[in-house]
Design a protein around this motif. Structure first.
Motif, PDB file in Angstrom:
ATOM      1  N   ALA A 699       0.860  -1.174  -0.047  1.00 51.82           N
ATOM      2  CA  ALA A 699       0.214  -0.178   0.208  1.00 51.82           C
ATOM      3  C   ALA A 699       0.862   1.316  -0.216  1.00 51.82           C
ATOM      4  CB  ALA A 699      -0.994   0.094   1.046  1.00 51.82           C
ATOM      5  N   HIS A 700       0.424   2.196  -0.669  1.00 53.36           N
ATOM      6  CA  HIS A 700       1.129   3.748  -0.454  1.00 53.36           C
ATOM      7  C   HIS A 700       0.383   4.309   0.366  1.00 53.36           C
ATOM      8  CE1 HIS A 700       2.404   7.388  -2.981  1.00 53.36           C
ATOM      9  NE2 HIS A 700       3.011   7.200  -1.865  1.00 53.36           N
ATOM     10  N   ILE A 701       1.006   4.527   1.226  1.00 55.52           N
ATOM     11  CA  ILE A 701       0.574   5.608   2.643  1.00 55.52           C
ATOM     12  C   ILE A 701       0.779   6.845   2.140  1.00 55.52           C
ATOM     13  CG2 ILE A 701       0.216   6.054   5.213  1.00 55.52           C
ATOM     14  CD1 ILE A 701       1.075   2.898   5.467  1.00 55.52           C
ATOM     15  N   LEU A 702      -0.269   7.646   2.043  1.00 55.24           N
ATOM     16  CA  LEU A 702      -0.030   9.179   1.869  1.00 55.24           C
ATOM     17  C   LEU A 702       0.414  10.029   3.057  1.00 55.24           C
ATOM     18  CD1 LEU A 702      -3.059   9.626  -0.720  1.00 55.24           C
ATOM     19  CD2 LEU A 702      -0.644   9.179  -1.048  1.00 55.24           C
ATOM     20  N   GLY A 703      -0.163   9.727   4.130  1.00 56.23           N
ATOM     21  CA  GLY A 703       0.087  10.332   5.261  1.00 56.23           C
ATOM     22  C   GLY A 703      -0.722  10.014   6.335  1.00 56.23           C
ATOM     23  N   GLY A 704      -0.571  10.747   7.431  1.00 58.71           N
ATOM     24  CA  GLY A 704      -1.658  10.672   8.666  1.00 58.71           C
ATOM     25  C   GLY A 704      -2.479  11.783   8.777  1.00 58.71           C
ATOM     26  N   VAL A 705      -3.649  11.558   9.508  1.00 58.34           N
ATOM     27  CA  VAL A 705      -4.531  12.523   9.822  1.00 58.34           C
ATOM     28  C   VAL A 705      -4.689  12.407  11.532  1.00 58.34           C
ATOM     29  CG1 VAL A 705      -6.640  13.593   9.611  1.00 58.34           C
ATOM     30  CG2 VAL A 705      -5.352  12.977   7.443  1.00 58.34           C
ATOM     31  N   LEU A 706      -4.281  13.453  12.230  1.00 56.86           N
ATOM     32  CA  LEU A 706      -4.707  13.393  13.752  1.00 56.86           C
ATOM     33  C   LEU A 706      -6.194  13.759  14.004  1.00 56.86           C
ATOM     34  CD1 LEU A 706      -3.449  12.586  16.346  1.00 56.86           C
ATOM     35  CD2 LEU A 706      -2.867  14.994  16.647  1.00 56.86           C
ATOM     36  N   THR A 707      -6.969  12.779  14.208  1.00 60.05           N
ATOM     37  CA  THR A 707      -8.327  13.229  14.527  1.00 60.05           C
ATOM     38  C   THR A 707      -8.670  13.348  15.746  1.00 60.05           C
ATOM     39  OG1 THR A 707      -8.964  10.945  14.760  1.00 60.05           O
ATOM     40  CG2 THR A 707      -9.099  11.748  12.283  1.00 60.05           C
ATOM     41  N   LYS A 708      -9.743  13.891  16.103  1.00 62.89           N
ATOM     42  CA  LYS A 708     -10.268  14.296  17.561  1.00 62.89           C
ATOM     43  C   LYS A 708      -9.133  15.062  18.501  1.00 62.89           C
ATOM     44  CE  LYS A 708     -13.159  10.114  17.621  1.00 62.89           C
ATOM     45  NZ  LYS A 708     -13.678   9.039  18.218  1.00 62.89           N
ATOM     46  N   PHE A 709      -8.667  16.119  17.746  1.00 60.79           N
ATOM     47  CA  PHE A 709      -7.504  16.490  18.540  1.00 60.79           C
ATOM     48  C   PHE A 709      -7.891  17.804  19.580  1.00 60.79           C
ATOM     49  CE2 PHE A 709      -4.081  20.186  18.367  1.00 60.79           C
ATOM     50  CZ  PHE A 709      -3.476  19.569  19.011  1.00 60.79           C
ATOM     51  N   GLU A 710      -7.403  17.629  20.460  1.00 59.55           N
ATOM     52  CA  GLU A 710      -7.793  18.956  21.597  1.00 59.55           C
ATOM     53  C   GLU A 710      -6.646  19.598  21.944  1.00 59.55           C
ATOM     54  OE1 GLU A 710     -10.798  17.937  24.736  1.00 59.55           O
ATOM     55  OE2 GLU A 710     -10.103  15.878  24.156  1.00 59.55           O
ATOM     56  N   ALA A 711      -6.468  21.026  21.650  1.00 59.17           N
ATOM     57  CA  ALA A 711      -5.278  21.640  21.783  1.00 59.17           C
ATOM     58  C   ALA A 711      -4.968  21.867  23.242  1.00 59.17           C
ATOM     59  CB  ALA A 711      -5.564  22.998  21.247  1.00 59.17           C
ATOM     60  N   ARG A 712      -5.974  21.922  24.148  1.00 59.99           N
ATOM     61  CA  ARG A 712      -5.444  22.005  25.564  1.00 59.99           C
ATOM     62  C   ARG A 712      -4.689  20.851  25.946  1.00 59.99           C
ATOM     63  NH1 ARG A 712      -9.454  19.493  28.468  1.00 59.99           N
ATOM     64  NH2 ARG A 712     -11.478  18.671  27.497  1.00 59.99           N
ATOM     65  N   LYS A 713      -5.093  19.733  25.490  1.00 56.96           N
ATOM     66  CA  LYS A 713      -4.395  18.447  26.069  1.00 56.96           C
ATOM     67  C   LYS A 713      -2.914  18.091  25.106  1.00 56.96           C
ATOM     68  CE  LYS A 713      -8.646  15.763  27.308  1.00 56.96           C
ATOM     69  NZ  LYS A 713      -9.356  14.660  26.981  1.00 56.96           N
ATOM     70  N   ALA A 714      -2.552  19.150  24.322  1.00 59.14           N
ATOM     71  CA  ALA A 714      -1.408  18.768  23.523  1.00 59.14           C
ATOM     72  C   ALA A 714      -0.327  19.212  24.559  1.00 59.14           C
ATOM     73  CB  ALA A 714      -1.464  19.909  22.360  1.00 59.14           C
ATOM     74  N   HIS A 715       0.850  18.528  24.130  1.00 61.60           N
ATOM     75  CA  HIS A 715       2.201  18.354  24.990  1.00 61.60           C
ATOM     76  C   HIS A 715       2.474  19.876  24.949  1.00 61.60           C
ATOM     77  CE1 HIS A 715       3.356  13.978  24.191  1.00 61.60           C
ATOM     78  NE2 HIS A 715       2.077  14.167  24.713  1.00 61.60           N
ATOM     79  N   TYR A 716       2.526  20.703  24.062  1.00 63.89           N
ATOM     80  CA  TYR A 716       3.014  22.094  24.148  1.00 63.89           C
ATOM     81  C   TYR A 716       2.074  22.923  24.654  1.00 63.89           C
ATOM     82  CZ  TYR A 716       7.036  20.651  21.582  1.00 63.89           C
ATOM     83  OH  TYR A 716       8.155  20.132  21.059  1.00 63.89           O
ATOM     84  N   GLY A 717       0.677  22.545  24.790  1.00 63.71           N
ATOM     85  CA  GLY A 717      -0.196  23.518  25.216  1.00 63.71           C
ATOM     86  C   GLY A 717      -0.916  24.534  24.414  1.00 63.71           C
ATOM     87  N   TYR A 718      -0.558  24.344  23.005  1.00 62.27           N
ATOM     88  CA  TYR A 718      -0.848  25.735  22.076  1.00 62.27           C
ATOM     89  C   TYR A 718      -1.986  25.613  21.800  1.00 62.27           C
ATOM     90  CZ  TYR A 718       0.794  22.101  18.836  1.00 62.27           C
ATOM     91  OH  TYR A 718       0.762  21.058  18.425  1.00 62.27           O
ATOM     92  N   GLY A 719      -2.753  26.512  21.072  1.00 68.39           N
ATOM     93  CA  GLY A 719      -4.004  26.557  20.542  1.00 68.39           C
ATOM     94  C   GLY A 719      -4.213  26.117  19.072  1.00 68.39           C
ATOM     95  N   TYR A 720      -3.258  25.356  18.667  1.00 75.45           N
ATOM     96  CA  TYR A 720      -3.200  24.760  17.435  1.00 75.45           C
ATOM     97  C   TYR A 720      -2.826  25.730  16.313  1.00 75.45           C
ATOM     98  CZ  TYR A 720      -4.118  21.605  13.506  1.00 75.45           C
ATOM     99  OH  TYR A 720      -4.212  20.719  12.429  1.00 75.45           O
TER     100      TYR A 720
END
Length: 731
Positions: A699-720
């Motif tokens: 299979a040729h994997i084009l890339g990934g999509v991060l779903t259900k992302f919550e910026a407040r839970k991100a490691h850096y704590g940024y607003g995306y």
């Protein structure tokens, strides 16, 4: 912490024998940024550990018993003051000899010194002392009778008391000086002062006692050596005298003193020397007499005759008479009576001179014979003494051996006697090289606990524990938390991130062109435009590791975004086990993909329109007994080819990868695969396994999509980074 993450190689063309695999490139992300990310992500864990340790440190500090430290300062000199010029028994310490000071520090920490201090302060039988330092008194040595310790366990208590003192005493040398601080710490300030001072005093006493003992030992040893040396000297002298008496060797005693002292001399040698001197003189006298004798043989010309006064007077008278006779001969003949009288007088004088010269010559001859006889006598005596001297030399060999032994023993005896006298004087002086500089005072404030230091240590410990917990949790946490980890952990190119939508259906959110969901998928569509040479792949599948990760929403959204870009798009529900596209279109799944795969060729009857989204959809159709068997044939590939004849893009909502064979089969029939990953919803190790399955199917994997992302839970704590969610949830 994943500083190195696997990256997916591009899929190789079908039919190649080598399967793509995961490789491990070097992560180019800064290590400091990695640490910062971990610290920010687990900041509450770190802060909690620091606060907890600070509170514990504060409580422990407040509960600790105050302890007081008393310090006594002493000075240790390399050498004691030289009251006398005599040296001690111990060797001198050089300036660079640090072993001396290290030895002194070790002696200050000795068990004997600690037990001596304990005995002097009467701590062995002091119950309060053992209770003050929490000593276990359950041992038999601490048995009590009438409230007092028994005498049987005194030795054990003394040992324990010494160990307690050693644990609480400290020896701190002052760098680059001869000063040493003796510290003692205890709950009682007065007791600390007593022990510190007693420790310094007893160290000085033990140091002096060791020197006295060393001197006493040396004196006793020298005394024994003196006795032995005296016996050896007496024995050697007896052997010398006995041998001299046996061999009749008589030597004169030495004369003089100091450097001018002469060795013993034998009588034979002295006599031989004297006679040899006399013989030399006699030979000289004989030679001189012989010369006079030979000269006297010549009449009238000897020096003795010339020096003889009588002969000189006679010769003078003869000369006068001869002169008178010559005067008469001028006038008269020899027969002239006065002339004959003078001639007769001259003849008489000649006879007198001849008699005197003969007498002088006889005297010289007699003197010569006497000198020769004396020389011969002396020569014979000297020859005899030479023989005696040579015999004496032969007999003196053993005598000299005995004499050397006597001299050696006498030198050893004199040296030991002098050393014995010096040690006796030096040992009685009693000078010590250790002195007290500052005696210990009663400490006015406790040395421990120290609130600030303890709190600082607690904070450091808490920080270390928090950091350790953060790293441990980071290693155990395999969830994909923020967009950067899609590429870092999975090795997938990041196509975009989709925010989590709450309180509204995904379809409704897509209808709102200003929603965050639309903005996110527009960005993903843009990223897909750079995956191939002709832009967005014409056929693509959307899959995920497991159900409910947002793959169906992603497939629907991508189809909608392409339709809004004035593309003709068809959305195919490839999940024939749990279909969902027909729900979005409000139809049933009586007709759909499974029908075509089963042999129905009329595609128009299998599709339906989604007018509000502007795209065409194909449901999964009736659920077959085994969907994988339908997908293994060539019908799916034929379907995609036919759909591409009518539509610009074919988007397939593929089933999950794990546990099913459907997704790899579908992925191998399309141009590319978009992989949906749920933020904070799945472990990265499971995703890697699923990706490996897809790669195994070419299979040729084009890339990934991060779903259900919550910026407040991100490691850096940024607003995306794309801006959605920024300020929209306020109010």
């Amino acid at each position: 912490m994943n500083l190195v993450s696997p990256t997916l190689r591009p899929a190789t063309p079908a039919g190649t024998p080598n399967l793509p695999a995961l490789v491990t490139p070097v992560d180019k992300t800064s290590v400091i940024r990695q640490y910062l990310r971990i610290a920010l992500r687990w900041r509450y864990v770190i802060i909690g550990a620091v606060v907890a340790c600070a509170i514990i440190g504060l409580i422990v500090t407040l509960l600790m018993t105050p302890r007081y430290t008393a310090t006594s300062t002493i000075e240790i000199s390399r050498e004691a003051s030289q009251v006398t010029n005599f040296q001690g028994v111990e060797r001198e310490t050089s300036v660079a000899d640090q072993e001396f000071y290290q030895t002194q520090y070790g002696l200050m920490r000795s068990r004997v010194l600690a037990e001596r201090v304990a005995t002097q302060l009467r701590l062995v039988d002091d119950k309060a002392f053992f209770e003050r330092f929490s000593v276990d008194q359950d041992k038999p040595a601490f048995a009590q009778t009438n409230g007092r310790y028994t005498a049987a366990g005194r030795a054990e208590r003394q040992r324990v008391a010494g160990e307690v003192l050693l644990k609480n005493v400290g020896v701190e040398p002052t760098r680059l000086s001869r000063l040493v601080a003796i510290n003692f710490t205890s709950p009682d300030p007065v007791f600390s002062q007593k022990v510190a001072n007693a420790w310094a005093e007893h160290f000085i006493q033990t140091n002096l006692e060791r020197k006295i003992q060393a001197t006493s030992y040396g004196r006793n040893l020298l005394q024994r050596e003196l006795g032995q040396a005296k016996e050896r000297l007496d024995e050697s002298q007896r052997q010398l005298v006995g041998y001299a008496e046996q061999q009749r060797i008589i030597n004169l005693p030495a004369q003089g003193s100091g450097e001018n002292q002469t060795a013993e001399r034998s009588i034979v040698a002295d006599e031989l020397a004297s006679l040899n001197t006399a013989l030399s003189q006699a030979t000289a006298d004989r030679i001189q007499a012989e010369a006079r004798f030979r000269e006297a043989g010549r009449a009238g010309s000897s020096a003795e005759a010339l020096r003889n006064q009588a002969i000189n007077m006679l010769r003078q008278r003869r000369a006068e008479a001869a002169a008178d006779y010559q005067k008469l001969m001028v006038q008269f003949e020899p027969d002239y009576p006065p002339a004959r009288a003078l001639q007769s007088q001259i003849d008489q004088l000649d006879r007198s001179i001849a008699r005197e010269e003969s007498r002088v010559s006889g005297s010289v001859q007699a003197e010569y014979r006497q000198a020769a006889e004396r020389e011969n006598a002396l020569r014979q005596r000297v020859e005899g003494l030479k023989s005696n001297y040579l015999d004496l030399r032969r007999r003196s060999i053993q005598y000299n051996i005995y004499q050397q032994e006597v001299d050696t023993n006498r030198a050893l005896y004199d040296g030991l006697l002098q050393r014995f006298k010096e040690i006796g004087v030096a040992g009685g002086v009693g000078v010590n090289n250790v002195a007290i500089v500052d005696p210990a005072d009663v400490p006015q404030k406790p040395s421990s606990p120290r609130m600030l230091i303890n709190l600082a240590l607690s904070l450091l410990v808490g920080l270390a524990i928090g950091a350790g917990l953060a790293f441990a949790l980071e290693q155990m946490d395999e969830a994909i938390a923020d967009p950067g980890e899609v590429e870092r952990r999975l090795g997938l190119p990041l196509l975009g991130s989709v925010p989590k939508v709450e309180g509204v259906a995904p379809r409704d959110a897509l209808l709102d062109r200003k929603s965050d969901l639309v903005d996110a998928y527009l960005a993903i569509q843009t990223s897909l435009g750079f995956t191939t040479e002709h832009g967005v792949p014409r056929s693509l599948a959307v899959t995920s590791t497991r159900p409910a990760e947002g793959k169906s929403t992603t497939a629907l959204a991508l189809a909608t975004m392409l339709a809004r870009a004035h593309k003709k798009v068809i959305l195919v529900d490839g999940d024939m086990r749990s279909p969902s596209v027909h729900h979005l279109g409000g139809v049933d799944h009586d007709r759909g993909l499974s029908n075509y795969l089963a042999g129905q060729d009329d595609i128009a009857q299998l599709t339906f329109e989604m007018q509000d989204l502007g795209l065409t959809a194909m449901s999964a159709g009736p659920i077959p007994p085994n969907a994988a068997e339908l997908l293994t044939g060539h019908r799916l590939q034929l379907l995609v080819a036919k759909l591409l004849e009518t539509y610009d893009h074919v988007v397939i909502d593929s089933p999950p990868v794990m546990g099913l064979a459907d997704a790899p089969l579908i992925a191998s029939r399309v141009e590319g695969v978009v992989y949906a990953v749920e933020s904070h919803g799945i472990r990265s190790s499971i995703v890697k396994t699923a990706l490996q399955r897809l790669l195994s199917a070419n299979a040729h994997i084009l890339g990934g999509v991060l779903t259900k992302f919550e910026a407040r839970k991100a490691h850096y704590g940024y607003g995306y980074e794309y801006g959605y969610g920024y300020g929209r949830d306020k109010g």
